[in-house]
Structures are given as structure tokens and as C-alpha cells.
Design an enzyme around this catalytic site. Structure first.
Site, PDB file in Angstrom:
ATOM      1  N   GLU C 283     -65.486  74.891  21.330  1.00 34.26           N
ATOM      2  CA  GLU C 283     -64.710  73.662  21.603  1.00 34.26           C
ATOM      3  C   GLU C 283     -63.750  73.892  22.759  1.00 34.26           C
ATOM      4  O   GLU C 283     -63.587  73.039  23.641  1.00 34.26           O
ATOM      5  CB  GLU C 283     -63.953  73.278  20.327  1.00 34.26           C
ATOM      6  N   LYS C 359     -52.712  75.630   1.376  1.00 39.33           N
ATOM      7  CA  LYS C 359     -54.179  75.515   1.268  1.00 39.33           C
ATOM      8  C   LYS C 359     -54.614  74.862  -0.041  1.00 39.33           C
ATOM      9  O   LYS C 359     -55.718  74.340  -0.136  1.00 39.33           O
ATOM     10  CB  LYS C 359     -54.834  76.882   1.444  1.00 39.33           C
ATOM     11  N   GLU C 362     -54.697  71.476   1.136  1.00 40.30           N
ATOM     12  CA  GLU C 362     -55.764  71.338   2.128  1.00 40.30           C
ATOM     13  C   GLU C 362     -57.128  71.175   1.454  1.00 40.30           C
ATOM     14  O   GLU C 362     -57.929  70.336   1.839  1.00 40.30           O
ATOM     15  CB  GLU C 362     -55.784  72.578   3.031  1.00 40.30           C
ATOM     16  N   GLU C 367     -61.175  64.881   3.695  1.00 40.26           N
ATOM     17  CA  GLU C 367     -61.930  65.349   4.869  1.00 40.26           C
ATOM     18  C   GLU C 367     -62.574  66.713   4.611  1.00 40.26           C
ATOM     19  O   GLU C 367     -63.441  67.143   5.371  1.00 40.26           O
ATOM     20  CB  GLU C 367     -61.009  65.490   6.087  1.00 40.26           C
ATOM     21  N   CYS C 505     -49.828  84.455   8.502  1.00 39.73           N
ATOM     22  CA  CYS C 505     -50.224  84.385   7.097  1.00 39.73           C
ATOM     23  C   CYS C 505     -49.783  85.594   6.277  1.00 39.73           C
ATOM     24  O   CYS C 505     -49.629  85.498   5.066  1.00 39.73           O
ATOM     25  CB  CYS C 505     -51.734  84.232   6.958  1.00 39.73           C
TER      26      CYS C 505
END
Lengths: 166, 620, 582
Positions: C283, C359, C362, C367, C505
Site C-alpha cells: 500500500e 484489542k 478492536e 469491520e 506494545c
């Protein structure tokens, strides 16, 4: 329309006068976040309380998080999140008044209106707060109805005074 | 912008117009009607009185009579107050309906209206202020302009030496000399702590920073205290001028006055004064033609007693919750916006101009060795002459209560005086002869406080009084530190049990242990002094606590849960007034025979006690 | 920076002049207790525990806020101090819901530890307790005011470090509590759910929403095919829950421990990370060639994504459309893997073991579903995984290493370094440079993009003839700074890596929690990230595109990065979040 007026347009298309007044105060502080107290005091004056919409406006214009504004509002007694009654009754519980029996005056008001301190009558006419010393100790015990001060109170005088506002 | 010469011109002109208010030898035809516009008298409609006078003056086209709304005269118990000058006639407890009579008889015909004259406590008629016992022992320095000038007219302030102290400082003194004068005067902070003012100014001066601030603590939050309010309402320029002098001394160019929002009249008068001072160039750049610049801004409080604490005040000015900061750093080093800041109380500032004009030795000749000058007290509670008084340090409590205060009303006995509000202590009868000065009061477990002086008679329960103050503290605690946030709540819980007849063995010891720890562990002055009312009432009235716990009795008869309302059959005439007024219909009897109270219904509200014309009902 | 000599409890020491009395006392061996202090984050002297006596000063002084001065004489241990601390602690305990036995922080609670330390054996002043408010409406974080001691460490972290300010002190005095705007749930205010507040909290007032129960149910359900995947940051920290020194790499033991839970497979999220590099790298190359919005911003940090949706909804087209590693992996597992192994994807239960609480939210996004099926069924934090192991009697210290299951278990070192700030960037560069130039890298490491703790790092890397401008950002306060620049058109970067948590993280909201003293004195993120770079060095494959499994799956199934199939499974989209609507 100037900038402030543009920002004050309500969803119905008209200018929200209260929002306009609030924005005028906000603009006057020039982005100075330390003036939050001034802005909140103004909002309290303009709306009679500080509605969510006012908090959002202040948060957006001054770039202060909503939680912080809420924390400041809930710290200070003068800022309320709920609208007050048309006639806000305050009974002073400051030392001088207390020593002269203001608690009994407060109890009488509670009894007549059927509401507790911090409450508002169902018709929205009267709300009740106990106040800190308002500095009229020479007239203790003191009861206020909005800006009107009634001195030398005793429980028997309460009904007549309230009747004036009905 | 006015130059010094222009200011002098204004002074001269205005003085000639208003000197009759002070000058005993005035022989002109002017008459000034001074009406008190303090919050107390305003609440009693003194505004209507002023309007009515103005109406009549206009109607009669009089060009030699003026009505002036002044600041507080101090004798609030007799308000609304009208004083006619130059004759110094003192009309008290006036009403708008009396105005026509005063106008017709006194103003038009020079005839004093005897029935409206102020009466002293013993009923004797008083023709002028000086004759009143209330004023005889007072020494009005801070309050000198209150009751004399229109606080919304800067010219009147100027006329009586206004801004002359600032002129003296800017044109003939150095910063060091100013601080020396203040130090030598012996002035100590009037907000309650009594810290030497000169020393405080010196600390701020010593800090090295381009930007410094002066600040004024007008958050007067002690219930029963209205000294600062009266100064701001009656003589706001005295504070502005003093702040400018302080700014010069420490090297600041900006000042903030933090006023509680519950004082709308004071805020308004102060803003008017600031605007007028700016107009005359007494605030802003190049003041009086020198290169000194200074301006002042009002910042409003919003109902938090803790914001009277120095660092909490600063947090609030900075737009945050009023939670005090730890020290060090001290405000003189890092105060407002991280800059060196001098914060003083309103009354402290109100002493400055006269110290500068009359000199340190003049000021230090008043008062005692360690407590110089005067103190303003707001006298309230169970006392005849409720109001504002200013006395020289060293006067005894007895003199204040009896000579100035006129003694205890309703034939009751003096029990205790409370100074320092929720941070203070009580003074019992045996210490009535204690001189009012910082050291003497601390020595007996009390404190000077900011000036609230509440007198209590023998119907007051000292345990309930302590509970009352703790209730206030718990409500006003900011909540930052556990000793105060949780500790005061625990103290209150114990006191609530005591007044409700649920005291337990060991409660006093618990109170004392909590008190000691809250005092020494709390972050700020509010917590550190919160236990004082409990400690001092325990010290002098321990027997009352013990009675509440051991006998479940309230000796003063105040705590409802432990008292009964009883009709004395000997005194009762059977008039039935009590029964008619009882909200729960608990009183019964036959006319002309003694009535009786049904204890099972009685809610102990006390209305019957108040209504009985024969004083036959009491709490036992 | 000079030094200062002072005396603490009779001991003369010399310390840097910018030390507080607390730091000096610790150096002198006087362990002054603290509750509200967090170095560089919260220094407010509120809890009154660190009080000491200083000669010449009146009353008690808070050592955490007071700087040292030359010649100071300090006592930390007088009878008055001991007594005062004890009573203050007792007052705190009297207003605390003392249910230690069933509390999530039992054994790791600073209040509990201090009570033991100060020998509290009685709570004398009992009375009314503050009203209890519980907010468990968000998928990630639970707040329980009945355990809060109002230390404000959470508020300070959210306001001053993350610069989000979703929580603040509300009300006054005894009624004071930590709350949100208008007392709404964290779910309904612009909270990023990063969970840094949890790590800052000394007690059980803040913790993650529990997912262990549903995971156990899946494991115990014979019809479920349970697959665990583990994020890189987990292996560098989970050992700490069993007493290993901070930053010990325990990959083999972690895998063994998880296998012993009775799951079907234990795979490595690092493989998912390799997918992310393939998709996101492709991308980026496309956008650089002129077919997209620059700068491109990473999207693997869900705390950052939620923050962007709340505060920068106008810039969402800068975000990469790639899903985060564990989401991509879940999608692959329920499609390619399910087909290959002949398992009904509805029977597959994917559990992600993450250093992250965001998360959890998430994985529940619409989606993050393919064909109505969630990529990931449950997310458990490092802490929850350790709790599950302990519940099953598994102790990492006493088991042997095992390897991840094949065939999805081999991941590159590039995937491993995802867990630290700069890791995603470096992993991307390893692939993007080789794809763009067609040439093999001489050096695999890109030290210039390894991030700074809670900072913004800029770097320029030459790829072929091109100077690729990069920014590596961690901590939401810095994310805001850089996005403000993007908004004003003043961000001259091609690619920006943003991680919500300071340090990345390894310091996530789901990682093992250490007490304030440890946080003050040990560089926890630094030690953990070292472990990850070590892991990277020791792996045979260092670049995502060289991962044979990745190559295979693209060949057999996805065709190529950015293909239609890849978009269906591995990409997502974002939307503006609005709050306080009336």
C-alpha cells in the site's frame, strides 16, 4: 453574519441567543484556558445552569477536554448541571444564621414545598438550596428567593413569602 | 490620564464639596444624606430609601441636598442606616415610608425626627454616631471611608487622601523603603494566619523573575465573616491602591483580585473602581507620569471555601479545581502561573495606604507589643449589636461583647465566643478578659481568624456547635488528601452520633486521636485546622460531651434527639397560641388552663417556644 | 548539575542536586512508603505516606515533592511519622472495599502491600463508605470506584502522558471520585481504551474486562477448535508474572504453557505481522507512486485508531487500510487454514494473547468480520493468559520450552519487533526497500527508526534514489502533535508509525503491572524491547517477504498483496466517532 453568529446558528436555522452570548464571552478571553472560571460563571448566568451543549462549546473553543470541564463544574457549588427552578430558594446555614435557628426555617420550606435540598418542584417553579453565609449576618436568619433577601426569618413567615411567588 | 497636579485639583474641588461629612465646624447650607448601601442594608431595601429621597429632592428642586449611597456603617443590627451630615444625625431601622417625614421635618425644616433616631441597647436615644457605645471603643482605620464616601465615585476617594500614598511611594520612596515601612509597622496578615506582612513582601521581592504578580484574597468564606465584603463594597480603591504599592515594592506589574461570586455587589463596586482608576491613569502604564506600570483583574470564585487557601486560590485563578498545592515551592517563589506571587487578604491591604501616609510608628503605636494596629470583626450570633466593628488590638473580649456589642439579648447568659470560624476555637466565659491579639488567643487554644466573631449564649450546645463546623468542613474539603477527606468525615460521624443520643464509650478518645492525626498529616490549612472546633470545645466543655455520651443528655437543651419540649404549668396561661401554631397538632388543652404537649407527636421544632408570649415553654 | 550533601536517618549521602528527598532516601536505603507518587507522571503529595521530618521545617514534609538542599537533615522513621502514616492508611482502608481474596490485584496491590508493611492490624475508624460506581460497559476497561484511593495516577497518565484527558477528578471532598465527562461510560467518551490507566493504578480500581471465562468455555467445549496466537510483546513480558526478571524472553515456555491449557494450536501472531507488512508495504509503495494520500500512517494500534476516529476524523484517509496483525491472522485462519485443514470455520475459536486491552474492542468491531464471522473470537491480555496458566497449575519456571505449532508458526524477525516503537517501521522498511529496489539489503537493521520512549523520532532512509522521510511516534500526546502537523500540511513524511502506548506494545495496557517504585527505577519498556531485538537477531528469517509461509499463502490463496481477496480478508475501514450528542 459575523463569526460568532455563524457558530450560534441552531439546527432550526435561527440564532441561539444564549449560545451567542456564551461565544461572546469565550471570544473575549482570547484562548486563555485559565479563564475557564469566567466562562463557566458566564454560562451559569446565561443558562441558569451549564447544559451539555454549553460544555461542548467551551471544550471545542478553548480546547479543554470535556472530562476536565466536568471536573471543574462539579467541584464548585455555584455551577449546576440541572436547571434551577424559576424561583430558587436559599436558606443560609452560616454560623450566625444557624445559631438563630435557620435550620427550622429550612425544614419549614422543605415541608411546604415537599422537596429536599437540591431538589426542584415538579412544576419547575421552586428549587431549594442551602447556602453558605451570604454576608447579611445582621439580618440572621436569612432566606433568599433568587436575588431577594428576606431577613429575620422564622418558620411562621415562610408560607406568606412563598405565596407571593405563586 | 491624570497628572499629579490634575489629581490634586480634583482632590481640592471634591473635598470642598464633601468635607461637611467630616467637618464639625461646617457652617454652609449643604446637606448630605448618607444611606448605607452595604449588602445587609440593601437587603432591607435601602435602595428604595435612596430612590425616594432623590424623588423628593427633585420634586422640591433642592440644589443643596444630596443623597449618597455609602459603604457599611457597621451597625447592621440597626439597619437601614441614614446619617444626615453635617449635623451627624443618626436615623436607624429606617423604612422607605419614613423618608417623607424625614424629608419634610429634618431636611426642609431642620427638625430632628426623634422617634426614628437610633436607640442604644438600653433604649436611650442617640443623636449622633459618636454618642453610640457601639462606636466609642472602635478605631476605624480599615473602615475609615465606609459610611463616608460613595464607593462608586473615585473623586470622593481622592478627596480624603486617596492615592496620595501611591503618589508618595512612586515619587519619593524606594521599594526597600516601602517594605521597611510595612515591616516596621508590625502589620500581620489579617486573613487569619497573622504572618508578618513586611516579611511576606520581602520574600516576594527576593525572588528573581521578570514576571511577578500580586494577588488579593477576597474569597472570604468563613460563615459569619463579612469584613472583606464591607471593605470591597465601601472602599474598593483602598485595596487597589495598596495592591499597586505592593506591586511597586516587589517588582510586579499585574494584580489579581479573587472574589467569591456570592458577593455580586462587591464585585460590581470593585470593577467600577478599577475602571475609574484606569480612566484616571492610576492603573495602566506610566502611572502618575512615572515608569511604573500596574493593572488589576478580577477573577471570580464559584462557591468553594477551600479557595480561600493560598495555593487553592491560585489553582482556581488558573482555571482548575481548587485543590491546594504542596509547599515548597512557596508562592513567593512559584505562585500564579509558576511565577513569584504575593498574596494578601483584603483587610491586610486596606491598612497599607494609611501606614504609608501616617508612618510605621503611628501604626505601631496602636495595639500590643506583638499585634499592632486594629482588627475588623464581624460580630454576630446571640449579641445585641450585630454588625461590623474595628477595634485596636489588645482590647478585651469582654469590652467587645458588652461595651461594643451591647451584651446578650433576651436575658440570656454569655457562654462562648467563636473566632476563626471552622478553623478556630471557642473562648469561654472565664477568658472574657483575654486581650484580642494573636498570641493571647493562640495561648488559650483559639485564634484570631479572619474576623468572624460569633457570640453564643447558654442555649447553645457546644457539641452541636462542633458538629456544625465539622459538617461545614466535610462539605468544603477539596478531597485531595485522605486525612482531611476521610478523617473529617469520620469525626463528623462520631459527632452526629453524639448529638443524636447514640454516643459510645471511647468516642472522645477517638475524636482526639483523629484530631491529632488530621492536624499533622493534612496537606493544607483547611485540614490542619479542621479539628480545632472539636479540640477547643473538648478543652472547655468536656462535661457536655460526657453528658451526651454517658447520660444521653444535652445540658444546653439544644440537641433535639435528647431533649423534650415541655410547657411549664406554672407559667402557662392557656392562651392556645402554641397549639394553634403547632405544625403537627401535638399540643392540647382547654383555654385558660395549662396546655400539654403530646411527646409522641412532638417533632421538637420549637415554633411553640418562639410563639409563647409568657416564655412558658422550653427544652429540657 | 551539581551535587548536594544531606543526612538521612543519620546517614550522610551525596546526591544530584535535582533529586527529591524521596530519591535521596531510597539511595540511603530508607524505604519511604508512597502511594500516589509516579516519577515524571504524578507528583502531587496527596496520599501523605511519603511524609518525613526535616530539621528546621514545621510539620511533616512530603518527600516526593520536596527537592533536596545542602545540609538538610531528614528523619524518615520517627514514632510520630509511623503513627501518622498508619492512621492515614487506616482511613484509606476504612473507605475501601476490602475484598482482597477475590480481587484481581490480590498479591500485586500497592495498598495491600503497604498495609502489610506498615503492620496495620485494626481499622479503628469505620463509617460510611463512598458511593460505589462501576463502569463495565466498554469491551476493554472496567472501573470500580470502591477500590479507588484517589491517588490520581490514572488521571495524570491520561491527561499528562497520553494527553487524552478522558478521566478526571469529579465532585469534591468525600464525594470526590474519578469519573468521566457527564459520568458516562468510558465507552461513550473519547477514551482510546489504551489502558495505560490500568498500568498506573495501584489497586483493583481499574482492570481489563475479563475474557478468560469465555476462553475456558471454548477450550472445554469439545466442538471448538481453539487456536491461540501470541503477540510479540507477550513473550518478552509474560515471564514476569512468574517471577522472571523484567524483560526475560520466554518464548518457548510461553508456548509450552499455553499448549498445556488444552488448546488445539498455538500460533505466532508474528506471522500475522508478516502479512501486515506485505499488505501495508505494498500500500505504501502504491501511495508513494502517486496513487494515494501521504503521509500514510500505520493502523495496527487500536488505541491509536480509536483516538484518530475521535480526534482526527478528517484525516482517516491517511491511515493504512490494513488490519492489525492478529486480525489478519484470524481472518487467514478462518479462511485459508480452515479450508486447508478441513475444519468448519464456525467451529474455530481464535484467541489472541495480547499486551493490549484496546484489542478487545478492536476484535468486536463490525469491520473485523468476514462473512459475518469475527476474525478473532476473544482477546486476552498477557496478565489474563498468566492467570489462566496459574489456574491450571502451570508454572512457566518448571516447564520445558516448546515451539509454535506448524505450519503457521514460523515468523520472521521483522514480525517479532512489531512489539516495540519503531518495530513496525523497521519491519516495513526491510520489505519495502527490497521490493522497491529489487536489491537485497546489505544491512537488515534500521537503527535510525528505533523509537524513543514517549517521543517523536524523525528519520530519512535512502531507498534507491529516493529519500524516504519517516516519523516514529509513540504515546498519544505525540500522536496528536504529529497529526496536527499533518492537518496543517506541515508533515513532510511519507510514512508515520504511531503506537498509542509510550514505548510501544511492550508497555501496553495489558502487560504485567509493576509497582511505582519499580516503574520509577527500572526502564521496563527498555528491557522488554531489548528482548525483542534479541529475538529478531536470532531468528533465521529477518524479513517478512522471505517468510515461506507468507509466500505460499499468497501464491495459493491470496494471489498478491492488495488483491481483491486480500482486501476482502485483510483490510478494513474507519469512521468518525461522535460523542456527547444530546
Amino acid at each position: 453574519m459575523n463569526e460568532i453568529e455563524k457558530k450560534s446558528v441552531c439546527t432550526c436555522g435561527e440564532i441561539d441567543d444564549n449560545k451567542k452570548k456564551l461565544l461572546e464571552v469565550i471570544v473575549s478571553v482570547n484562548g486563555d484556558k485559565s479563564q475557564l472560571m469566567k466562562v463557566l460563571n458566564a454560562a451559569q448566568e446565561i443558562y441558569g445552569y451549564i447544559p451539555t451543549s454549553a460544555q461542548k462549546t467551551i471544550s471545542e473553543e478553548l480546547d479543554i477536554p470535556m472530562a476536565e470541564i466536568y471536573g471543574v463544574i462539579t467541584f464548585y457549588t455555584r455551577f449546576s448541571l440541572e436547571p434551577k427552578g424559576k424561583y430558587n430558594i436559599g436558606v443560609c446555614l452560616g454560623t450566625a444564621c444557624y445559631v438563630k435557628g435557620s435550620q427550622m426555617v429550612l425544614d419549614k420550606v422543605k415541608e411546604i414545598l415537599g422537596i429536599d435540598v437540591g431538589g426542584i418542584t415538579p412544576d419547575g417553579k421552586f428549587s431549594l438550596v442551602s447556602t453558605r453565609c451570604v454576608g447579611a449576618c445582621g439580618l440572621a436568619p436569612v432566606m433568599t428567593v433568587n436575588d431577594e433577601v428576606y431577613g429575620n426569618m422564622d418558620p411562621s413567615k415562610v408560607k406568606d413569602i412563598l405565596d407571593k411567588y405563586v | 490620564m491624570k497628572s499629579i497636579e490634575e489629581l490634586n485639583e480634583i482632590r481640592e474641588k471634591t473635598l470642598s464639596e464633601i468635607s461637611l461629612r467630616k467637618d464639625r465646624n461646617y457652617t454652609g447650607r449643604e446637606k448630605h444624606i448618607l444611606v448605607c448601601g452595604g449588602t445587609g442594608c440593601t437587603s432591607s431595601h435601602s435602595k428604595d430609601i435612596i430612590e425616594k429621597f432623590n424623588e423628593l429632592i427633585k420634586e422640591h428642586n433642592l440644589d443643596n441636598v444630596r443623597v449618597i449611597r455609602t459603604g457599611c456603617f457597621g451597625l447592621c443590627a440597626r439597619g437601614p442606616i441614614i446619617v444626615i451630615r453635617p449635623e451627624d444625625t443618626f436615623y436607624a431601622m429606617s423604612h422607605v415610608d419614613d423618608v417623607e417625614e424625614i424629608f419634610e421635618k429634618h431636611i426642609m425644616n431642620g427638625e430632628i425626627v426623634e422617634r426614628l433616631l437610633c436607640k442604644d441597647v438600653d433604649g436611650s436615644v442617640v443623636k449622633s454616631l459618636d454618642e453610640l457605645n457601639f462606636y466609642k471603643k472602635q478605631h476605624r482605620i480599615v473602615l475609615k471611608n465606609c459610611g463616608l464616601i460613595d464607593p462608586e465615585n473615585i473623586d470622593e476617594y481622592l478627596a480624603f487622601d486617596g492615592y496620595k500614598a501611591l503618589e508618595k511611594v512612586l515619587t519619593s520612596m524606594t521599594a526597600e523603603e516601602v517594605i521597611k515601612e510595612v515591616s516596621d509597622s508590625g502589620l500581620r496578615g489579617r486573613g487569619g494566619a497573622g504572618f508578618p506582612t513586611g516579611k511576606k513582601w520581602q520574600f516576594a521581592k527576593d525572588s528573581q523573575d521578570e514576571q511577578k504578580y500580586v494577588a488579593c484574597n477576597a474569597d472570604e468564606g468563613d460563615p459569619g465573616a463579612f469584613m472583606d465584603r464591607s471593605v470591597l463594597e465601601g472602599d474598593p480603591h483602598s485595596v487597589i491602591e495598596a495592591m499597586a504599592i505592593a506591586a511597586f515594592a516587589i517588582g510586579a506589574n499585574k494584580g489579581y483580585v479573587y472574589v467569591r461570586a456570592e458577593y455580586p455587589i462587591a464585585v460590581h463596586r470593585l470593577q467600577v473602581a478599577i475602571d475609574q482608576a484606569r480612566e484616571y491613569g492610576l492603573l495602566g502604564k506610566n502611572i502618575m507620569g512615572t515608569n511604573f506600570e500596574f493593572d488589576v483583574e478580577i477573577r471570580l470564585g464559584a462557591g468553594a471555601f477551600v479557595c480561600g487557601e493560598e495555593t487553592a486560590l491560585m489553582e482556581s485563578v488558573e482555571g482548575r479545581r481548587g485543590e491546594p498545592r504542596t509547599r515548597p515551592p512557596f508562592p513567593a517563589v512559584k505562585g500564579l502561573f509558576g511565577k513569584p506571587t504575593l498574596l494578601n487578604n483584603v483587610e491586610t491591604y486596606a491598612n497599607i495606604t494609611q501606614i504609608i501616609l501616617n508612618g510605621a510608628s503611628w501604626y505601631s503605636s496602636i495595639g500590643t507589643e506583638k499585634s499592632k494596629g486594629t482588627k475588623v470583626f464581624a460580630l454576630g450570633g446571640n449579641i445585641n449589636n450585630v454588625g461590623l466593628v474595628e477595634v485596636p488590638m489588645g482590647i478585651t473580649l469582654r469590652e467587645i461583647v458588652y461595651d461594643i456589642g451591647g451584651g446578650i439579648p433576651n436575658g440570656r447568659k454569655f457562654k462562648a465566643a467563636q473566632t476563626g470560624g471552622p478553623s478556630g476555637g471557642c473562648i469561654p466565659e472565664e477568658y472574657l478578659d483575654t486581650p484580642i491579639d494573636y498570641e493571647s488567643l493562640s495561648a488559650i487554644g483559639s485564634m484570631m481568624g479572619s474576623g468572624g466573631l460569633i457570640i453564643m449564649d447558654d442555649s447553645t450546645c457546644m457539641v452541636n456547635l462542633a458538629r456544625f463546623f465539622l459538617d461545614f468542613t466535610v462539605d468544603e474539603s477539596c478531597g485531595k488528601c485522605p486525612p482531611c477527606r476521610i478523617g473529617t468525615k469520620r469525626m463528623l460521624e462520631i459527632l452526629e452520633r453524639l448529638v443524636n443520643g447514640k454516643g459510645r464509650e471511647g468516642d472522645i478518645e477517638k475524636l482526639e486521636k483523629l484530631a491529632m492525626n488530621i492536624k499533622r498529616s493534612s496537606l493544607c490549612g483547611l485540614g490542619q485546622t479542621a479539628p480545632n472546633p472539636v479540640l477547643s470545645t473538648l478543652k472547655y466543655f468536656r462535661n457536655e460531651y460526657e453528658a451526651h455520651i454517658k447520660e444521653k443528655k444535652c445540658p444546653a437543651g439544644e440537641c433535639k434527639a435528647m431533649t423534650k419540649v415541655m410547657i411549664d404549668k406554672e407559667k402557662c396561661k392557656g392562651c392556645s397560641l402554641c397549639s394553634k401554631n403547632c405544625p403537627v397538632q401535638a399540643i392540647h388543652g382547654e383555654l385558660k388552663s395549662p396546655f400539654e404537649i403530646d411527646q409522641s407527636k412532638c417533632i421538637k421544632c420549637g415554633v411553640c417556644i418562639a410563639k409563647c408570649p409568657f416564655k412558658a415553654i422550653s427544652r429540657v | 548539575m551539581g551535587t548536594v550533601k544531606l543526612t538521612i536517618d543519620g546517614k550522610q549521602i551525596e546526591v544530584p542536586s535535582d533529586y527529591t528527598i524521596l530519591e535521596a532516601a531510597r539511595q540511603a536505603g530508607s524505604d519511604v512508603p508512597t502511594l500516589c507518587h509516579l516519577k515524571n507522571i504524578n507528583k502531587i503529595g496527596a496520599c501523605r505516606m511519603c511524609i518525613v521530618e526535616v530539621e528546621g521545617s514545621r510539620g511533616f514534609i512530603t518527600s516526593c515533592t520536596t527537592p533536596v538542599s545542602d545540609g538538610m537533615v531528614v528523619k524518615t522513621n520517627t514514632p510520630a511519622l509511623r503513627d501518622a502514616r498508619k492512621v492515614t492508611l487506616e482511613l484509606l482502608l476504612s473507605n475501601h472495599r476490602r475484598e482482597c481474596l477475590t480481587c484481581i490485584r490480590s498479591g500485586n496491590c500497592e495498598l495491600q502491600t503497604l498495609s502489610k508493611k506498615l503492620n496495620v492490624d485494626d481499622i479503628e475508624f469505620q463509617g460510611e463508605m463512598s458511593e460505589r460506581f462501576v463502569d463495565d460497559l466498554s469491551p476493554s476497561i472496567v472501573r470500580d470506584t470502591s477500590k479507588c484511593i484517589l491517588c490520581k495516577r490514572c488521571v495524570a497518565t491520561c491527561k499528562n502522558i497520553q494527553k487524552v484527558g478522558a478521566i478526571d477528578t469529579v465532585n469534591r471532598g468525600f464525594k470526590a471520585k474519578i469519573g468521566t465527562a457527564l459520568d458516562k461510560s468510558l465507552n461513550d467518551v473519547p477514551c482510546s481504551l489504551c489502558g495505560q490507566c490500568i498500568n498506573a493504578c495501584p489497586t483493583g480500581a481499574l482492570h481489563e474486562k475479563d475474557s478468560t471465562k469465555e476462553v475456558w468455555a471454548a477450550i472445554d467445549d469439545p466442538n471448538k477448535y481453539v487456536i491461540f496466537q501470541t503477540a510479540p510483546a507477550v513473550r518478552a513480558a509474560i515471564g514476569e508474572e512468574f517471577g522472571y526478571p523484567i524483560g526475560t524472553l520466554v518464548t518457548g515456555k510461553m508456548v509450552a504453557g499455553l499448549k498445556k491449557l488444552g488448546v488445539n494450536k498455538v500460533f505466532d501472531t508474528n506471522t500475522g505481522a508478516d502479512f501486515t507488512i506485505m499488505e501495508e508495504g505494498t500500500e505504501l509503495i502504491e501511495r508513494i507512486k502517486g496513487n494515494g494520500v501521504l503521509p500514510m500512517v500505520t493502523s495496527c494500534s487500536p488505541g491509536w485508531v480509536r483516538f484518530a476516529e475521535s480526534y482526527y476524523p478528517d484525516l482517516l484517509d491517511h491511515l493504512s487500510s490494513a488490519k492489525s496483525p492478529h486480525q489478519m491472522f484470524g481472518a487467514i485462519l478462518k479462511s485459508y487454514y480452515a479450508e486447508k485443514e478441513g475444519i468448519n470455520p464456525d467451529d474455530i475459536f481464535v484467541v489472541s494473547v495480547m499486551p493490549c486491552v484496546a484489542k478487545k474492542a478492536e476484535s468486536k468491531r463490525e469491520e473485523m468480520k468476514v462473512n459475518g464471522r469475527a476474525d478473532v473470537d476473544a482477546v486476552i491480555t498477557t496478565r489474563e493468559a498468566a492467570r489462566m496458566m496459574k489456574e491450571a497449575g502451570i508454572d512457566l519456571r518448571y516447564i520445558d520450552d516448546e515451539s509454535f505449532d506448524n505450519p503457521m508458526g514460523e515468523a520472521s524477525g521483522a514480525g517479532a519487533i512489531f512489539g516495540t516503537t519503531g518495530g513496525v517501521m523497521e519491519a516495513a522498511l526491510r520489505t519495502v526497500s527490497e521490493l522497491m529496489t529489487g536489491k537485497e539489503l546489505e544491512k537488515v537493521e534500521f537503527e535510525e527508526v528505533r523509537g524513543e520512549l514517549n517521543g517523536i523520532k524523525e528519520a530519512t532512509v535512502k531507498i534507491g534514489d529516493m529519500d524516504v522521510k519517516l516519523a516514529i511516534v509513540n504515546g498519544l500526546g505525540n500522536a496528536a502533535k504529529i497529526m496536527d502537523m499533518v492537518r496543517e500540511g506541515k508533515a513532510p513524511y511519507h510514512f508515520i508509525e504511531i503506537m498509542a502506548c509510550p514505548g510501544g506494545c511492550v508497555n501496553g495496557g495489558g502487560q504485567p503491572i509493576h509497582d511505582a517504585k519499580t516503574r520509577d527505577t527500572v526502564d521496563i519498556p527498555g528491557l522488554r524491547k531489548k528482548a525483542l531485538y534479541e529475538a529478531d537477531k536470532n531468528l533465521p528469517i529477518r524479513k517478512s517477504h522471505e517468510n515461506p509461509m507468507i509466500k505460499k499463502i499468497y501464491e495459493e490463496y491470496l494471489e498478491k498483496p492488495g488483491s481483491e481477496k486480500a482486501h476482502e480478508l485483510l483490510h478494513t475501514h474507519y469512521y468518525e466517532r461522535k460523542y456527547f450528542e444530546e
